[in-house]
Design a protein around this motif. Structure first.
Motif, mmCIF file in Angstrom:
data_model
loop_
_atom_site.group_PDB
_atom_site.id
_atom_site.type_symbol
_atom_site.label_atom_id
_atom_site.label_comp_id
_atom_site.label_asym_id
_atom_site.label_seq_id
_atom_site.Cartn_x
_atom_site.Cartn_y
_atom_site.Cartn_z
ATOM 1 N N LYS A 17 0.815 -1.216 0.000
ATOM 2 C CA LYS A 17 0.000 0.000 0.000
ATOM 3 C C LYS A 17 0.851 1.269 0.000
ATOM 4 N N ASN A 18 2.134 1.128 0.344
ATOM 5 C CA ASN A 18 2.984 2.316 0.380
ATOM 6 C C ASN A 18 3.097 2.978 -0.985
ATOM 7 N N VAL A 19 2.922 2.195 -2.065
ATOM 8 C CA VAL A 19 2.977 2.805 -3.392
ATOM 9 C C VAL A 19 1.850 3.826 -3.550
ATOM 10 N N LEU A 20 0.699 3.558 -2.934
ATOM 11 C CA LEU A 20 -0.403 4.522 -2.986
ATOM 12 C C LEU A 20 -0.073 5.762 -2.165
ATOM 13 N N ALA A 21 0.602 5.567 -1.034
ATOM 14 C CA ALA A 21 1.007 6.699 -0.203
ATOM 15 C C ALA A 21 1.988 7.590 -0.956
ATOM 16 N N VAL A 22 2.885 6.968 -1.736
ATOM 17 C CA VAL A 22 3.845 7.734 -2.540
ATOM 18 C C VAL A 22 3.108 8.571 -3.584
ATOM 19 N N VAL A 23 2.147 7.962 -4.274
ATOM 20 C CA VAL A 23 1.388 8.698 -5.293
ATOM 21 C C VAL A 23 0.573 9.818 -4.646
ATOM 22 N N ASN A 24 -0.015 9.536 -3.488
ATOM 23 C CA ASN A 24 -0.754 10.585 -2.770
ATOM 24 C C ASN A 24 0.146 11.776 -2.452
ATOM 25 N N ARG A 25 1.309 11.490 -1.905
ATOM 26 C CA ARG A 25 2.207 12.570 -1.462
ATOM 27 C C ARG A 25 2.828 13.318 -2.639
ATOM 28 N N GLU A 26 3.322 12.585 -3.631
ATOM 29 C CA GLU A 26 4.085 13.208 -4.704
ATOM 30 C C GLU A 26 3.214 13.824 -5.797
ATOM 31 N N ASP A 76 -6.986 2.611 3.246
ATOM 32 C CA ASP A 76 -7.793 1.552 3.869
ATOM 33 C C ASP A 76 -8.898 1.060 2.938
ATOM 34 N N GLY A 77 -8.950 1.611 1.717
ATOM 35 C CA GLY A 77 -9.947 1.163 0.746
ATOM 36 C C GLY A 77 -9.431 0.119 -0.215
ATOM 37 N N PHE A 78 -8.162 -0.315 -0.007
ATOM 38 C CA PHE A 78 -7.556 -1.325 -0.878
ATOM 39 C C PHE A 78 -6.964 -2.447 -0.031
ATOM 40 N N ASP A 79 -7.125 -3.670 -0.502
ATOM 41 C CA ASP A 79 -6.575 -4.846 0.168
ATOM 42 C C ASP A 79 -5.390 -5.383 -0.617
ATOM 43 N N HIS A 80 -4.364 -5.811 0.111
ATOM 44 C CA HIS A 80 -3.201 -6.460 -0.481
ATOM 45 C C HIS A 80 -3.533 -7.900 -0.845
ATOM 46 N N VAL A 81 -3.135 -8.312 -2.056
ATOM 47 C CA VAL A 81 -3.386 -9.673 -2.531
ATOM 48 C C VAL A 81 -2.082 -10.204 -3.140
ATOM 49 N N GLU A 113 4.911 -18.809 -13.820
ATOM 50 C CA GLU A 113 5.827 -19.087 -12.712
ATOM 51 C C GLU A 113 6.335 -17.786 -12.084
ATOM 52 N N TRP A 114 5.360 -16.958 -11.684
ATOM 53 C CA TRP A 114 5.717 -15.767 -10.924
ATOM 54 C C TRP A 114 4.620 -15.440 -9.909
ATOM 55 N N ILE A 115 5.041 -14.737 -8.859
ATOM 56 C CA ILE A 115 4.110 -14.185 -7.875
ATOM 57 C C ILE A 115 3.654 -12.825 -8.379
ATOM 58 N N GLU A 116 2.373 -12.544 -8.218
ATOM 59 C CA GLU A 116 1.862 -11.207 -8.495
ATOM 60 C C GLU A 116 1.347 -10.593 -7.199
ATOM 61 N N MET A 117 1.784 -9.387 -6.923
ATOM 62 C CA MET A 117 1.207 -8.608 -5.833
ATOM 63 C C MET A 117 0.232 -7.612 -6.446
ATOM 64 N N ARG A 118 -0.928 -7.520 -5.809
ATOM 65 C CA ARG A 118 -1.978 -6.636 -6.315
ATOM 66 C C ARG A 118 -2.619 -5.879 -5.165
ATOM 67 N N LEU A 119 -3.219 -4.756 -5.506
ATOM 68 C CA LEU A 119 -4.059 -4.000 -4.574
ATOM 69 C C LEU A 119 -5.470 -4.012 -5.124
ATOM 70 N N ARG A 120 -6.413 -4.481 -4.306
ATOM 71 C CA ARG A 120 -7.794 -4.692 -4.745
ATOM 72 C C ARG A 120 -8.727 -3.695 -4.058
ATOM 73 N N ALA A 121 -9.491 -2.960 -4.860
ATOM 74 C CA ALA A 121 -10.427 -1.971 -4.313
ATOM 75 C C ALA A 121 -11.562 -2.672 -3.573
ATOM 76 N N ARG A 122 -11.828 -2.241 -2.345
ATOM 77 C CA ARG A 122 -12.897 -2.846 -1.555
ATOM 78 C C ARG A 122 -14.277 -2.449 -2.065
ATOM 79 N N GLU A 123 -14.353 -1.267 -2.651
ATOM 80 C CA GLU A 123 -15.625 -0.784 -3.200
ATOM 81 C C GLU A 123 -15.319 0.181 -4.332
ATOM 82 N N ALA A 124 -16.328 0.525 -5.096
ATOM 83 C CA ALA A 124 -16.131 1.462 -6.205
ATOM 84 C C ALA A 124 -15.665 2.816 -5.672
#
Length: 320
Positions: free
Chosen positions: A216-225, A233-238, A246-257
């Motif tokens: 979620k820190n990537v969102l904090a960076v975009v917010n600040r910069e 708190d509106g996005f969940d880490h997945v 053969e790779w892991i994907e990290m995603r941020l999922r919106a809890r609501e529109a």
């Protein structure tokens, strides 16, 4: 010559311009994505250091085990007088190599962070006053011009960071590394290996939630910069394992529109409930795949070392 030199190859505003371009491109495409390099502001770097100490996150410990145990073998195989480290950060693991290379003259750390380069350089020189450190403020995914230092050179790319590049990007990157190598030079490459899905997912979705905060820190960076209003708190880490790639994907999922405003880009980004932003790909490798990718870039794999549990590998390769 001063024992510490710092050369900037990026314009002063390069980081800001790249962030703006990446956010505009990544959040207006389908599916949405943001590059993982934007995790690493001061807070993100602190969180990643915390991640490396978590019981679930094995790569750092496994790679350190190999480097500490094989540093003399690496030194004997390369005879390096210059060590070039791409994406050097704090240069913490590199110290094993610096101590093991008896004829080392120069260390060339390459990173986008001037503060990280300066801090690491000053720390290294305090312990090794005879070493010459020529730091480059540069993006290692772009063409590099290395300083004039004595060979043979050992180029190190550690941490499994190559897994953050997509296959076409990896191929281009390895070709650019090959272009840096003269006869007698070598590449030391860290690669995380394919293993049980449960182990992999746990490493990127720890029980304590540190990786979730890091994501979620990537969102904090975009917010600040960029003056955005992402509700953290509106996005969940997945974290998911993509077995085909053969790779892991990290995603941020919106809890609501939600509609996110990014003031500095004059942009509104709509998210549907459950819509995701892919924030990282972390590819895992097999020895034959690494050998093949190196060969395609004009390099030959000559050494392959793993930790005792076979979780992570360091490979040494030379130009052909």
């Amino acid at each position: 010559m001063s024992p510490f030199q710092l050369t900037r190859t990026l314009p002063e505003d390069a980081t800001s311009a790249a962030l703006r371009a990446d956010v505009r491109h990544g959040l207006t495409r389908t599916p949405k994505e943001l590059p993982p390099k934007w995790f690493y502001d001061a807070r993100g770097s602190e969180l990643f250091e915390e991640i490396t100490r978590l019981p679930e996150y094995y790569p750092t410990r496994a790679e350190r085990e190999i480097i500490s145990g094989r540093a003399r073998d690496i030194a004997a195989a390369t005879g390096a007088r210059t060590l070039v480290e791409l994406g050097s950060g704090s240069s913490e693991k590199t110290r094993f190599l610096l101590d093991a290379l008896p004829d080392l003259h120069s260390y060339v750390p390459v990173d986008v962070s001037e503060s990280a380069l300066t801090g690491a350089g000053e720390s290294l020189l305090a312990d090794r006053p005879g070493l010459h450190v020529h730091a480059l403020i540069a993006d290692f995914t772009h063409v590099l011009a290395l300083p004039d230092t004595p060979g043979p050179r050992l180029v190190a790319f550690l941490g499994g960071t190559i897994g953050n590049l997509l296959p076409d990007e990896r191929a281009e990157f390895l070709r650019s590394v090959r272009a840096l190598l003269s006869p007698g030079d070598a590449l030391l490459l860290g690669t995380d290996l394919v293993k049980d899905e449960r182990v992999l997912v746990a490493a990127y979705d720890d029980a304590a939630g540190v990786t979730a905060e890091f994501d979620k820190n990537v969102l904090a960076v975009v917010n600040r910069e960029l003056g955005a209003d992402f509700p953290l708190d509106g996005f969940d880490h997945v974290a998911v394992w993509n077995a085909r790639e053969e790779w892991i994907e990290m995603r941020l999922r919106a809890r609501e529109a939600v509609n996110v405003k990014i003031r500095e880009l004059d942009l509104v980004v709509p998210f549907a409930s459950g819509e995701e932003i892919r924030t990282e790909v972390s590819a895992k490798f097999r020895q034959e795949g690494v050998r093949s990718e190196l060969a395609a870039a004009g390099m030959k794999l000559t050494e392959w070392w793993t930790d005792a549990e076979g979780r992570f590998a360091l490979s040494l390769s030379t130009a052909v």
